[in-house]
Scaffold this active site. Structure first.
Site, short mmCIF file in Angstrom:
data_model
loop_
_atom_site.label_atom_id
_atom_site.label_comp_id
_atom_site.label_asym_id
_atom_site.label_seq_id
_atom_site.Cartn_x
_atom_site.Cartn_y
_atom_site.Cartn_z
N ASP A 1 -53.27 -68.70 -30.62
CA ASP A 1 -53.13 -67.97 -29.36
C ASP A 1 -53.34 -68.88 -28.15
OD1 ASP A 1 -52.26 -65.42 -28.91
OD2 ASP A 1 -54.23 -64.65 -28.32
N ASP B 1 -60.88 -53.74 -34.81
CA ASP B 1 -60.85 -53.60 -36.26
C ASP B 1 -61.33 -52.22 -36.71
OD1 ASP B 1 -63.35 -54.09 -35.33
OD2 ASP B 1 -63.76 -55.83 -36.58
#
Length: 971
Positions: free
Chosen positions: A438, A867
């Site tokens: 990223d 998550d």
């Protein structure tokens, strides 16, 4: 190019510029259309052809041509002339197109198998997709042999008639003389490429009766879920499951699959009982109660000697707590009512928090797997009619590794994680590894290139000697005796050579930041000198400073397309192009002599791809969740594994069989309702006293096991195998709704087809079944395009992923679809430029606009703890999960080693829990498909941070009582 030549490539790349054009053959044995497979063995087929034309104007184009009769691909990639992408005659990026050894007359294909691997594909917002051909950074002391020359070392025999016969499925080119030397007189030799045994020379066919063609010998194609496909012309076993308009033709199926009838329509082994062959055999028929019919997993309840005392103690504590609170409420302190009221409120909160924490723990379970059954069921030891080439029937799996900062996450740690994945014990053609960078760092990119090069030595070494763990840093750091359980005589020599190679590998990785900086400074100095010379030639005032961008340069002398060290415009951490480059493919083999003897060892590597999604100012990139969704889309086009393994860059595979253990749950009876398999987190480098509680023993060894007895454990961000269609937001094939008090009334529903009452439910997403024929096909595709974006290849891949994740026919649930045994026993198609170009387009910063990505599809946005929210959404749709605790730890990672990092981590978790509590993801608003105790567990996740407030108040109450003068001995 001769279209009728079986060895010539069906795809042509034409790179044109103002100076002329040249043609380069793409090493793809089969064409692609719209990035959708044309391989008849693959579920991906169909689609419409595209045509593109090129124009001049000083620009370059990467063009494919397709003729309707010769099945050529049409595709064009525009490459504008830039300082770092000059025309082919003088570009430093382009490999030589003409070579006396590898190229004949102009116009013939160049047998350069590294074209895709050595090309970086970039693209993004307001920019065209570009293919940057660069020189390979890998050391190649020995030139790669042409496909027209025998691949055996020391043999330069050319092909007879312009082609070699494919003696082995791996495609290793070998002349007839070398082949006869390998097979010997008995035909029992091994292929020098893949180390698999050769078949018999004629496979039982005489010279007068030639063997059947390769096309007829392969498995039947799967119908594409798209427009313009007729089922009767694209025959598949899928028609037999749900096809109201066409009856299943058993005779045709037996003819095309060379099947035989028998007990349960089974196929007899060659050396066993034969049916209908005209010979009398009295051997017993196959035993259908063998291990293949045994379950892959077993659920074991906790021993009553352990769980019964725990439950009794819980009841006793609950009774004592009730008596205490009753006494406290009935005996108030009238002299200090405010102190009494605050203390009672805190105590009631503590009681409620304890009850919410204990209730989900009353039904813990254990689960065990049987890997021998998995191997016998999906990996045949001998060829048979359903799987004549002994390919693995296991589904594909894509492994995602995420990293964001090369400074905080050392490249050596990431490289070791990648190496442990490449060496995993799973069919190499079914594994694909994707690294999401990223930060767009060149350090990470070159570290991945170094890891791919070292993997050609490390992976065969692990397979040859059964090394555990397969992380080189962890393996060479072990204090135990390395010779334990090693039986090969050459192990000591191989280990010494690999250890020396790994030490050099570490030196190169650790030196990357400095070497990149020195290299960039040298190139920038040369660029500045050239700019000053040009300024003097033009007669411009030399006193003016020359503005030259401080670029970051790659090893081949071209600009890096990601983040520069100087953070220039368009090359900063939050502003750079999308980048994709495959570093290895599953067909990759070493082009140099290996350090160790790899006889009888498969030296192929899984596919390894570097991905850095596009980032631009003004777009919300959603941190890790956005990066994972970009990987989901790119992998769907490139490999489309039916399952996805998610790992952090510092969590490596400690048990090479971990993936197989997770697959046991997914492929066992009832596994089609499992959305993910969560593994416990284990850590290394923690002090013996665990002063910061990094092991989280209560959570991972108690709470998660207890949740496994309900609807399944929570998703904790890493070490998790997902079902791809569950990540896509689809509902499970069947679900159970819980109504009434404590959800005691259960209603089971099949969710494969919409009923009248479900048509009004916009939140329900039913799977597009491969082979089904919908009356509103255009409406269904338009709905999927609205949810998943405008990529046709991505939408077409959904049905293929659903088929790959199905259970076998004999294991499927009631009203659900299965797949025939051996339907996945095919090789993956090689990548081509059109697929990579399409993959670049789906990782752009604007692709998710006006879609459901992050809302229902993929990882969910809007929370720091994405998550937990992602797992909650799956459970809320009716899916269930499984907790897999292996005898040997599946994964291991690193944990915070100081108090500051630990507090930052805990604060992040607490912040995410508060966000969940004040959002629509609060368990109070859960659907009836979530069990009552599972709701309590998720609700406790949302409220546990508030306990800190009550704990703080309760701790200062004694001090307040003393300072207020209201403390007395009787109160």
């Amino acid at each position: 190019m001769a279209a009728n030549s079986p060895t010539s490539s069906p795809v042509t790349i034409t790179v044109t510029s103002s100076g002329g054009s040249r043609s380069l053959g793409l090493t793809s044995p089969m064409p692609r259309r719209n990035s959708v497979s044309n391989n008849p063995n693959s579920p991906l087929s169909g689609g419409e052809n595209r045509r593109a034309s090129s124009s001049g104007g000083g620009r370059r184009y990467l063009s494919f041509s397709k003729d309707s009769t010769d099945e050529f691909v049409a595709y064009t990639v525009q490459i504008p002339p830039t300082p770092d992408n000059r025309v082919l005659t003088d570009s430093q990026n382009s490999p030589p197109l003409e070579s006396s050894k590898s190229r004949g007359k102009l116009g013939k294909p160049n047998p350069n198998e590294g074209f895709i691997k050595d090309t970086i594909y970039t693209g993004g917002f307001n920019s065209a997709t570009k293919a940057h051909m660069r020189k390979s950074s890998e050391e190649e002391p020995v030139m790669a042999k042409s496909k027209m020359i025998c691949g055996m070392e020391g043999c330069d025999e050319k092909a007879i008639g312009g082609k070699f016969k494919n003696y082995c499925d791996c495609g290793f080119g070998i002349c007839e003389d070398c082949y006869m030397d390998c097979v010997g007189n008995n035909g029992g030799g091994y292929c020098p490429g893949c180390k698999e045994p050769y078949k018999d020379v004629n496979d039982g066919y005489s010279e007068e009766e030639p063997p059947p063609s390769e096309e007829k010998d392969q498995a039947n194609p799967l119908p594409s879920w798209g427009r313009g496909v007729k089922l009767e012309k694209n025959f598949s076993l899928v028609q037999s499951f749900k096809n109201p308009n066409h009856d299943f033709d058993h005779t045709r199926w037996l003819f095309e699959t060379k099947g035989t009838y028998g007990y349960g329509n089974a196929l007899w082994p060659r050396d066993g009982y034969e049916f209908g062959r005209g010979t009398e055999r009295y051997e017993n028929p196959p035993d259908f109660s063998d291990r293949r019919n045994k379950p892959l997993t077993r659920k074991i309840g906790i021993s009553a000697a352990i769980i019964s005392p725990y439950r009794l103690l819980m009841v006793l504590r609950l009774g004592v707590l009730a008596c205490f609170l009753t006494w406290r409420i009935m005996h108030p302190n009238h002299e200090a009512m405010w102190l009494w009221l605050m203390s009672v409120i805190c105590e009631i909160w503590f009681a409620i928090s304890w009850i919410l924490d204990q209730l989900p723990k009353i039904c813990p379970v254990k689960r065990v797997t049987d890997l021998s059954v998995l191997k016998e069921r999906f990996e045949s030891s001998e060829p048979n009619l359903r799987n004549p080439k002994k390919f693995s029937d296991l589904p594909g799996i894509d492994v995602f590794v995420s990293t964001a900062d090369a400074d905080k996450e050392p490249p050596l740690v990431t490289a070791n994680t990648i190496l442990s994945i490449l060496a995993v014990d799973y069919p190499v053609e079914k594994v694909a590894c994707y690294l999401s960078d990223d930060g767009g760092s060149l350090v990470t990119f070159e570290a991945l290139a170094e890891a791919a090069s070292f993997a050609r030595t490390w992976v065969p070494f692990c397979k040859k000697h059964k090394i555990e763990p397969r992380n080189p840093e962890a393996y060479f750091s072990q204090k135990r005796d390395p010779l334990k359980n090693k039986v090969r005589l050459d192990f000591v020599r191989d280990r010494r050579r690999v250890k020396r190679e790994y030490d050099e590998f570490k030196v190169r990785i650790n030196a990357l930041p400095d070497s990149i900086r020195r290299r960039s400074d040298a190139y920038n100095a040369q660029t500045e000198i050239r700019a000053k010379k040009k300024q003097m030639e033009l007669g411009v005032n030399t006193s003016e400073t020359v503005k030259v961008p401080k670029a970051t340069w790659m090893a081949d002398g071209s600009h890096w397309h990601g983040t520069w060290l100087s953070a220039e415009e368009g090359h900063s951490r939050g502003d750079h192009e999308g980048i994709i480059q495959p570093r290895t493919t599953f067909r990759s083999r070493s082009r140099r002599e290996n350090l160790i003897d790899t006889t009888d060892v498969d030296i192929r590597l899984p596919m390894l791809v570097y991905v850095s999604r596009e980032k631009r100012p003004g777009f919300d990139h959603n941190k890790k969740a956005g990066a994972m969704n970009a990987l989901v889309r790119a992998s769907a086009i490139m490999s489309n594994g039916a399952f996805i393994l998610n790992l952090d860059c510092d969590h490596y595979i400690y048990n090479s069989l971990a993936v197989r253990e997770g697959m046991c749950f997914m492929l066992d009876r009832g596994g089609d309702k499992i959305c993910y398999v969560q593994f416990p987190q284990r850590f290394e480098g923690i002090d013996p006293n665990d002063r910061y509680a990094n092991h989280n023993t209560v959570f991972f060894d108690v709470s998660m096991r207890a949740l496994d007895g309900l609807q399944g454990p929570m998703y904790v961000g890493t070490g998790c195998i997902f079902r791809r269609i569950a990540l896509y937001g689809f509902s499970p094939p069947r679900a159970t709704e819980h109504h009434g008090w404590f959800g005691r009334q259960k209603t089971r529903k099949l969710l494969r087809k919409k009923s009248k009452e479900q048509n009004q439910d916009d939140d329900e997403m039913l799977l597009p079944i491969n082979g089904d024929r919908y009356e509103d096909d255009d409406i269904a595709r338009a709905s999927l395009a609205k949810q998943f974006g405008n990529s046709t290849s991505l939408i077409d891949s959904i049905a293929v992923a659903e088929f790959g994740g199905r259970l076998l026919h004999e294991l499927r649930g009631k009203g659900c679809l299965g797949r025939p045994s051996g339907s996945l026993a095919v090789q993956r198609e090689p990548l081509d430029a059109s697929a990579l170009s399409e993959a670049v387009s789906v990782i752009t910063c604007f692709y998710e606009d006006k879609t459901d990505w992050g809302k229902r599809v993929g990882w969910i946005y809007g929370s720091v703890t994405e998550d937990v929210v992602t797992g909650y959404r799956m459970h809320n749709r009716g899916w269930r999960s499984v907790y897999c605790v292996t005898k040997r730890d599946a994964f291991r990672g690193t944990a915070p080693i100081n108090l500051t990092d630990r507090l930052i981590q805990v604060l992040r978790w607490a912040t995410g829990s508060v966000e969940i509590f004040f959002s629509r993801n609060n368990a109070l608003f859960a659907s009836p498909r979530m069990k009552f105790l599972q709701r309590i567990a998720y609700f406790n996740v949302g409220i546990y941070p508030f306990t800190s407030i009550f704990l703080l108040v309760y701790c200062i109450l004694p001090a307040l009582s003393l300072f207020s003068g209201n403390s007395s001995s009787n109160h």
